[in-house]
Design a protein around this motif. Structure first.
Motif, PDB file in Angstrom:
ATOM      1  N   CYS A 207       2.621  32.009  54.913  1.00 26.76           N
ATOM      2  CA  CYS A 207       0.987  32.258  55.671  1.00 26.76           C
ATOM      3  C   CYS A 207       0.927  30.790  56.012  1.00 26.76           C
ATOM      4  CB  CYS A 207       0.271  32.790  54.338  1.00 26.76           C
ATOM      5  SG  CYS A 207      -1.439  33.342  55.335  1.00 26.76           S
ATOM      6  N   VAL A 213       4.104  29.027  60.561  1.00 29.73           N
ATOM      7  CA  VAL A 213       4.948  30.195  60.392  1.00 29.73           C
ATOM      8  C   VAL A 213       6.315  30.364  61.230  1.00 29.73           C
ATOM      9  CG1 VAL A 213       4.840  32.981  60.644  1.00 29.73           C
ATOM     10  CG2 VAL A 213       2.829  31.511  59.653  1.00 29.73           C
ATOM     11  N   GLN A 232       5.025  37.883  56.673  1.00 30.50           N
ATOM     12  CA  GLN A 232       4.404  36.695  57.259  1.00 30.50           C
ATOM     13  C   GLN A 232       2.878  37.036  57.769  1.00 30.50           C
ATOM     14  OE1 GLN A 232       7.078  36.760  60.766  1.00 30.50           O
ATOM     15  NE2 GLN A 232       5.175  36.712  62.025  1.00 30.50           N
TER      16      GLN A 232
END
Length: 235
Positions: A207, A213, A232
């Motif tokens: 995160c 990411v 994610q």
């Protein structure tokens, strides 16, 4: 999309552009049930040029039933106005939403957080402390400097109950003269492999900002991590 009114019970700045917001339901109402990692949508009456709603990950544990907590970074007029609100004012909430969730059957976890991306992971860590004494986890936490690390003391307290788990700081914007003795720069495959070498089949939670990411996904892809073991969330 249904919204319910909440009362701002606390708004605490951690630095000049990041604050912790806690809101409680109106009298007679309950906190909605959610899974660690989910987000909610907040709404308030705002100026015409600003969006009326914004989504934020919930940072509090699902077991905390008297308030919801959010970690907010100011990066536009909407969040700036939110950061100027006072305790006792009202705000509206819809949710929870999202599939970036922590499941209680997980035995090993690696958390990869970038800056404000710690928010949903805090919900997970708080839940872990309350419910899973035998889990093994590593938190790789990327920040600019020591001053931008959020929830540091609380995470260290959580880790005191998990002697085999660890938080690893990686700081990207330190001066050469800074006495910091830990990792500098960004999270790398070598750092993950070195620190989490005793993991067998962890679930990965990523995160942070989009570029963070993507970089973390690229690292895990080069390590041939099963995509089904990767979760994610963008902030």
């Amino acid at each position: 999309m249904n919204f319910e009114k909440y009362i701002i019970s606390s708004l605490d700045y951690k630095d000049e552009d990041t604050f912790i917001l806690q809101i409680k339901p109106m009298e007679g109402k309950d906190i909605p049930h959610f899974t660690p990692g989910q987000f909610a949508i907040l709404k308030y009456d705002s100026i015409a040029s600003a969006p009326r709603t914004h989504s934020f990950s919930i940072a509090s544990s699902p077991n905390t039933r008297n308030y919801l907590e959010f970690c907010v970074k100011i990066y536009g007029s909407w969040t700036k106005i939110l950061g100027q609100k006072k305790t006792g004012e009202t705000i509206e909430l819809s949710g929870p939403y999202g599939r970036f969730t922590y499941e209680i059957d997980i035995k090993e976890a690696i958390f990869l957080a970038g800056g404000i991306g710690i928010a949903p992971i805090m919900s997970m860590l708080r839940f872990i402390q309350e419910t899973q004494p035998n889990i093994l986890f590593y938190l790789f936490y990327g920040n600019r400097t020591t001053q931008t690390i959020l929830y540091k003391d609380e995470i260290e307290n959580i880790l005191s109950h998990f002697p085999n788990s660890q938080m690893i700081h990686i700081l990207s914007h330190l001066k050469d003269s800074d006495p910091w003795e830990g990792y500098r720069g960004f999270i790398t495959p070598e750092i993950i492999q070195k620190e989490a070498k005793n993991m067998t089949d962890p679930t990965y939670f990523i995160c942070g900002p989009p570029i963070f990411v993507q970089k973390m996904k690229d690292i895990l892809n080069t390590q041939k991590v099963n995509p089904q073991n990767i979760k994610q969330e963008l902030i």
